[in-house]
Design a protein around this motif. Sequence first.
Motif, PDB file in Angstrom:
ATOM      1  N   GLY A   1       0.797  -1.214   0.000  1.00  0.00           N
ATOM      2  CA  GLY A   1       0.000   0.000   0.000  1.00  0.00           C
ATOM      3  C   GLY A   1       0.834   1.269   0.000  1.00  0.00           C
ATOM      4  O   GLY A   1       2.066   1.238  -0.043  1.00  0.00           O
ATOM      5  N   PHE A   2       0.142   2.380   0.056  1.00  0.00           N
ATOM      6  CA  PHE A   2       0.765   3.704  -0.038  1.00  0.00           C
ATOM      7  C   PHE A   2       1.809   3.927   1.048  1.00  0.00           C
ATOM      8  O   PHE A   2       2.904   4.434   0.782  1.00  0.00           O
ATOM      9  N   ILE A   3       1.473   3.588   2.280  1.00  0.00           N
ATOM     10  CA  ILE A   3       2.399   3.855   3.385  1.00  0.00           C
ATOM     11  C   ILE A   3       3.695   3.087   3.183  1.00  0.00           C
ATOM     12  O   ILE A   3       4.789   3.637   3.320  1.00  0.00           O
ATOM     13  N   ARG A   4       3.612   1.819   2.838  1.00  0.00           N
ATOM     14  CA  ARG A   4       4.810   0.991   2.665  1.00  0.00           C
ATOM     15  C   ARG A   4       5.612   1.435   1.446  1.00  0.00           C
ATOM     16  O   ARG A   4       6.826   1.616   1.515  1.00  0.00           O
ATOM     17  N   HIS A   5       4.941   1.616   0.322  1.00  0.00           N
ATOM     18  CA  HIS A   5       5.666   1.813  -0.922  1.00  0.00           C
ATOM     19  C   HIS A   5       6.009   3.265  -1.233  1.00  0.00           C
ATOM     20  O   HIS A   5       7.002   3.519  -1.905  1.00  0.00           O
ATOM     21  N   THR A   6       5.220   4.191  -0.773  1.00  0.00           N
ATOM     22  CA  THR A   6       5.487   5.584  -1.123  1.00  0.00           C
ATOM     23  C   THR A   6       5.987   6.391   0.072  1.00  0.00           C
ATOM     24  O   THR A   6       7.043   7.023   0.000  1.00  0.00           O
ATOM     25  N   LEU A   7       5.256   6.365   1.172  1.00  0.00           N
ATOM     26  CA  LEU A   7       5.679   7.125   2.353  1.00  0.00           C
ATOM     27  C   LEU A   7       7.021   6.618   2.864  1.00  0.00           C
ATOM     28  O   LEU A   7       7.879   7.412   3.269  1.00  0.00           O
ATOM     29  N   GLY A   8       7.227   5.311   2.831  1.00  0.00           N
ATOM     30  CA  GLY A   8       8.505   4.751   3.254  1.00  0.00           C
ATOM     31  C   GLY A   8       9.668   5.275   2.430  1.00  0.00           C
ATOM     32  O   GLY A   8      10.725   5.618   2.969  1.00  0.00           O
ATOM     33  N   ASP A   9       9.479   5.369   1.123  1.00  0.00           N
ATOM     34  CA  ASP A   9      10.525   5.899   0.238  1.00  0.00           C
ATOM     35  C   ASP A   9      10.726   7.396   0.445  1.00  0.00           C
ATOM     36  O   ASP A   9      11.851   7.893   0.389  1.00  0.00           O
TER      37      ASP A   9
END
Length: 132
Positions: free
Chosen positions: A30-38
């Motif tokens: 999801g967004f948190i893992r794949h985008t916010l994490g980066d």
Amino acid sequence: MILQFNKKYFIIAVVLFAIEVLIAIYFKYGFIRHTLGDYLVVMLLYCFIKSFVKAAPIIVAIPVLIFSYVIELLQLINILETLNLNNNHLLKLILGSTFHISDLVAYTLGIISVLIIEYSITKFSPKKTNNI
């Protein structure tokens, strides 16, 4: 560029690292893992380097961004499989395993955010004078 420990940046780096660990544990997709994490990982790298190096923000930010791009491009050529390390779960977590153009965007936005914050703080902080 001067080697000098900065406690504030180190604390921020530790907090960002803790957030990244929590994201890795509790968000598998999801967004948190794949985008916010980066987005946050470039901030983490920036703050970690600034913990030990006193330099202008741009001098630290550009190499961090380039490093992030290189890691992402290594994913494009599937470096872990090439080096027969694709079963190493820690390396997969740290380096990632799939290329996404959106990761490059997240890294770029993360560094832009860092620079905006840094230059805003510098602009609005009181200037030190040598008046006695």
